[in-house]
Design a protein around this motif. Structure first.
Motif, PDB file in Angstrom:
ATOM      1  N   THR A   7     -34.320  -0.297  32.938  1.00 15.11           N
ATOM      2  CA  THR A   7     -35.726  -0.524  33.279  1.00 15.11           C
ATOM      3  C   THR A   7     -36.513  -1.040  32.079  1.00 15.11           C
ATOM      4  N   THR A   8     -36.263  -0.475  30.902  1.00 14.15           N
ATOM      5  CA  THR A   8     -36.988  -0.921  29.706  1.00 14.15           C
ATOM      6  C   THR A   8     -36.559  -2.317  29.295  1.00 14.15           C
ATOM      7  N   ALA A   9     -35.260  -2.615  29.404  1.00 12.83           N
ATOM      8  CA  ALA A   9     -34.794  -3.969  29.091  1.00 12.83           C
ATOM      9  C   ALA A   9     -35.450  -4.988  30.009  1.00 12.83           C
ATOM     10  N   SER A  10     -35.535  -4.675  31.301  1.00 14.21           N
ATOM     11  CA  SER A  10     -36.187  -5.591  32.240  1.00 14.21           C
ATOM     12  C   SER A  10     -37.674  -5.735  31.933  1.00 14.21           C
ATOM     13  N   THR A  11     -38.335  -4.627  31.596  1.00 17.44           N
ATOM     14  CA  THR A  11     -39.754  -4.680  31.248  1.00 17.44           C
ATOM     15  C   THR A  11     -39.987  -5.602  30.062  1.00 17.44           C
ATOM     16  N   LEU A  12     -39.154  -5.503  29.043  1.00 14.12           N
ATOM     17  CA  LEU A  12     -39.299  -6.364  27.870  1.00 14.12           C
ATOM     18  C   LEU A  12     -39.025  -7.821  28.228  1.00 14.12           C
ATOM     19  N   GLY A  13     -38.021  -8.050  29.051  1.00 16.08           N
ATOM     20  CA  GLY A  13     -37.730  -9.416  29.465  1.00 16.08           C
ATOM     21  C   GLY A  13     -38.889 -10.050  30.216  1.00 16.08           C
ATOM     22  N   TRP A  14     -39.424  -9.318  31.208  1.00 16.24           N
ATOM     23  CA  TRP A  14     -40.556  -9.852  31.972  1.00 16.24           C
ATOM     24  C   TRP A  14     -41.773 -10.055  31.070  1.00 16.24           C
ATOM     25  N   SER A  15     -42.001  -9.144  30.125  1.00 12.23           N
ATOM     26  CA  SER A  15     -43.147  -9.281  29.213  1.00 12.23           C
ATOM     27  C   SER A  15     -43.037 -10.558  28.388  1.00 12.23           C
ATOM     28  N   LEU A  16     -41.860 -10.810  27.814  1.00 15.88           N
ATOM     29  CA  LEU A  16     -41.679 -11.995  26.977  1.00 15.88           C
ATOM     30  C   LEU A  16     -41.794 -13.281  27.793  1.00 15.88           C
ATOM     31  N   TYR A  17     -41.306 -13.255  29.006  1.00 17.11           N
ATOM     32  CA  TYR A  17     -41.442 -14.410  29.893  1.00 17.11           C
ATOM     33  C   TYR A  17     -42.916 -14.717  30.164  1.00 17.11           C
ATOM     34  N   LEU A  18     -43.694 -13.698  30.481  1.00 16.87           N
ATOM     35  CA  LEU A  18     -45.111 -13.892  30.789  1.00 16.87           C
ATOM     36  C   LEU A  18     -45.896 -14.306  29.539  1.00 16.87           C
ATOM     37  N   ILE A  19     -45.559 -13.720  28.409  1.00 19.29           N
ATOM     38  CA  ILE A  19     -46.252 -14.073  27.155  1.00 19.29           C
ATOM     39  C   ILE A  19     -46.045 -15.546  26.822  1.00 19.29           C
ATOM     40  N   ASP A  20     -44.825 -16.034  27.037  1.00 18.75           N
ATOM     41  CA  ASP A  20     -44.545 -17.437  26.740  1.00 18.75           C
ATOM     42  C   ASP A  20     -45.430 -18.366  27.578  1.00 18.75           C
ATOM     43  N   ARG A  21     -45.784 -17.943  28.767  1.00 20.80           N
ATOM     44  CA  ARG A  21     -46.606 -18.779  29.651  1.00 20.80           C
ATOM     45  C   ARG A  21     -48.097 -18.667  29.348  1.00 20.80           C
ATOM     46  N   HIS A  22     -48.458 -17.768  28.424  1.00 21.35           N
ATOM     47  CA  HIS A  22     -49.871 -17.526  28.131  1.00 21.35           C
ATOM     48  C   HIS A  22     -50.066 -17.473  26.613  1.00 21.35           C
ATOM     49  N   PRO A  23     -50.248 -18.628  25.969  1.00 21.53           N
ATOM     50  CA  PRO A  23     -50.349 -18.684  24.502  1.00 21.53           C
ATOM     51  C   PRO A  23     -51.462 -17.822  23.915  1.00 21.53           C
ATOM     52  N   GLU A  24     -52.577 -17.681  24.616  1.00 19.89           N
ATOM     53  CA  GLU A  24     -53.673 -16.866  24.091  1.00 19.89           C
ATOM     54  C   GLU A  24     -53.256 -15.397  24.002  1.00 19.89           C
ATOM     55  N   VAL A  25     -52.482 -14.934  24.979  1.00 18.63           N
ATOM     56  CA  VAL A  25     -51.957 -13.570  24.927  1.00 18.63           C
ATOM     57  C   VAL A  25     -51.029 -13.418  23.730  1.00 18.63           C
ATOM     58  N   ALA A  26     -50.174 -14.407  23.491  1.00 17.32           N
ATOM     59  CA  ALA A  26     -49.254 -14.362  22.345  1.00 17.32           C
ATOM     60  C   ALA A  26     -50.029 -14.285  21.033  1.00 17.32           C
ATOM     61  N   ARG A  27     -51.099 -15.065  20.929  1.00 14.60           N
ATOM     62  CA  ARG A  27     -51.905 -15.056  19.701  1.00 14.60           C
ATOM     63  C   ARG A  27     -52.515 -13.680  19.460  1.00 14.60           C
ATOM     64  N   ARG A  28     -53.088 -13.092  20.493  1.00 16.33           N
ATOM     65  CA  ARG A  28     -53.727 -11.783  20.330  1.00 16.33           C
ATOM     66  C   ARG A  28     -52.701 -10.701  20.002  1.00 16.33           C
ATOM     67  N   LEU A  29     -51.530 -10.784  20.613  1.00 15.51           N
ATOM     68  CA  LEU A  29     -50.473  -9.818  20.296  1.00 15.51           C
ATOM     69  C   LEU A  29     -50.070  -9.906  18.835  1.00 15.51           C
ATOM     70  N   ARG A  30     -49.881 -11.133  18.364  1.00 14.65           N
ATOM     71  CA  ARG A  30     -49.434 -11.327  16.980  1.00 14.65           C
ATOM     72  C   ARG A  30     -50.486 -10.815  16.000  1.00 14.65           C
ATOM     73  N   GLU A  31     -51.732 -11.098  16.274  1.00 18.22           N
ATOM     74  CA  GLU A  31     -52.808 -10.628  15.394  1.00 18.22           C
ATOM     75  C   GLU A  31     -52.844  -9.104  15.346  1.00 18.22           C
ATOM     76  N   GLU A  32     -52.726  -8.455  16.495  1.00 11.18           N
ATOM     77  CA  GLU A  32     -52.767  -6.993  16.518  1.00 11.18           C
ATOM     78  C   GLU A  32     -51.571  -6.402  15.781  1.00 11.18           C
TER      79      GLU A  32
END
Length: 453
Positions: free
Chosen positions: A268-293
């Motif tokens: 379940t955790t592996a799938s959660t991480l996979g889906w998270s990374l997939y969605l982050i790649d499609r949303h650059p602003e989310v990636a930027r905010r994650l990296r800053e935090e």
């Protein structure tokens, strides 16, 4: 379609019995599509004839609360999980009654907050190893991120709950895939095909079951067949199952519980991480905010337990990812006695479906439900949303015992990966869900590793 009344009792709307064969076929081919279509056509409640069964589908937070919490004693595990018992045995996922309560008492202490603080260091170390491996692939061919996340979560599971090195069991995920495939086959055939029939799927399942038995035997033998004083889950399970009057029952229980823990504890955790990374790649602003935090909170160090309360935006990203792709995508139950849910009569013996995947997309409670928006879970948001509109880890007494560990793991790993790297889905790569016992990513998740922009 208007509601139907039979013998003075109000039943949910739904198609006629003539639709049964088609719905059974749909359940085998597109389970998510079947549930989504039912929610769109019939609303918050539907009665679906699937083969010889009538499935009662409820898709409102109040319905979920009633079935899973308020009147949970009237509902036992249902279609799918019952059929999975032939594949998984009587582990914590499929067991009932006093056996389930005994199993829960055995492993519950491993997930107390004081233990989670100890586990934080292990998660950080395993995540650092993952980042090093991925960094070595910068600019190279795409990496199957789901495979990497599976190796990571197995590593965390082994070191935290079992005090064991699971690195030599990397192929266990193939066995679990075969077990889940068999469980879904049992569901769609309603267990009509004996396991001895030599279908390719069933042969793979039998090989997988033998392999998982060898894994369990190896884990127990690593302790010399005895519990030690470490009080990890493996030791607690050995003590608990050795107390069985019949040694054969004890050995079977140990196998069932360890196999279930291995499956639920990493997938379940592996799938959660996979889906998270997939969605982050499609949303650059989310990636930027994650990296800053991540850089602001962690700097260049490993995370510690208190950082879990500082990585607030990262936590919302995980929460939104599992809203859209909940690891527990379906919660099947079976009514012990007659009941009423949302004003609809539910007869004794009825198969009930509560589906987090569709509930999390209910337009009445989630504006623009298909949009990925982590700010839904930010401070000051969602106060008006019913508690049971969001149940990614189940609800009621059978709420996932490892949910806090899984969330901590996902938040820390995501922060450490995003701090250093950018992961990109190659053009043309199709990413789609595969609803098995958990909501997997079909065929893995190839991603190219790049430096942050």
């Amino acid at each position: 379609m208007t509601d139907v009344r039979e013998r003075g009792r109000r039943r949910p709307p739904g198609p006629s019995a003539l639709a049964g064969p088609g719905l059974l076929l749909a359940m085998s081919r597109d389970r998510l599509g079947m549930m989504t279509s039912a929610a769109a056509r019939y609303g918050d409640a539907a009665r679906l004839p699937v083969g010889p069964k009538q499935l009662y589908f409820f898709n409102h937070p109040d319905h979920a609360k009633h079935v899973l919490a308020d009147n949970n004693a009237n509902y036992e595990k249902g279609i799918g999980l019952v059929h999975a018992r032939r594949a998984l045995g009587d582990g914590l996922l499929t067991s009932e009654g006093e056996l389930w309560r005994k199993q829960r008492r055995v492993i519950q202490p491993a997930f107390q907050n004081r233990r989670l603080a100890d586990y934080a260091g292990v998660v950080g170390e395993e995540a650092a190893g993952l980042v090093r491996r991925l960094s070595g692939r910068i600019g190279g061919a795409p990496v199957d991120v789901l495979e990497e996340m599976t190796a990571l979560t197995l590593g965390v599971l082994g070191r935290t709950l079992l005090d064991s090195d699971l690195s030599s069991f990397a192929d266990v995920d193939d066995s679990f895939a075969a077990v889940q495939d068999q469980a879904m086959f049992e569901l769609t055939t309603l267990s009509a095909v004996p396991t001895w029939v030599p279908l390719p799927r069933q042969l793979r399942f039998r090989r997988a079951r033998r392999h998982l038995q060898r894994v369990v035997d190896s884990l127990v033998e690593s302790r010399g067949g005895e519990a030690d004083e470490s009080d990890d889950v493996l030791s607690r399970l050995i003590v608990s199952t050795r107390a069985e009057a019949d040694p054969r029952v004890g050995r079977q229980r140990l196998r069932d519980e360890l196999v279930t823990l291995l499956l639920a504890g990493h997938e379940t955790t592996a799938s959660t991480l996979g889906w998270s990374l997939y969605l982050i790649d499609r949303h650059p602003e989310v990636a930027r905010r994650l990296r800053e935090e991540a850089r602001e909170v962690l700097g260049d160090r490993l995370p510690v337990y208190d950082d879990l309360h500082r990585l607030t935006y990262t936590a919302t990203v995980v929460q939104e990812a599992i809203r859209l792709y909940p690891p527990v995508w379906i919660l099947p139950r079976k009514a012990r006695e007659d009941d009423e849910v949302g004003g609809f009569h539910v007869p004794a013996g009825a198969d009930i479906l509560v589906c987090p995947y569709t509930l999390h997309r209910h337009p009445r409670f989630w504006p623009e439900p298909e949009r990925f928006d982590p700010d839904r879970f930010g401070s000051g948001h969602g106060a008006e949303r019913p508690r049971y509109a969001y149940i990614p880890f189940g609800a009621g007494p059978r709420f996932c015992v490892g949910s806090n560990l899984g969330m901590m793991e996902a938040v820390f790993v995501l922060a450490m990966v995003m701090r250093e790297l950018r992961l990109v889905v190659p053009p043309g790569q199709r990413v789609r869900p595969e609803p098995m016992l958990s909501l997997r990513i079909h065929g893995g998740l190839p991603m190219a590793v790049r430096r942050p922009e």
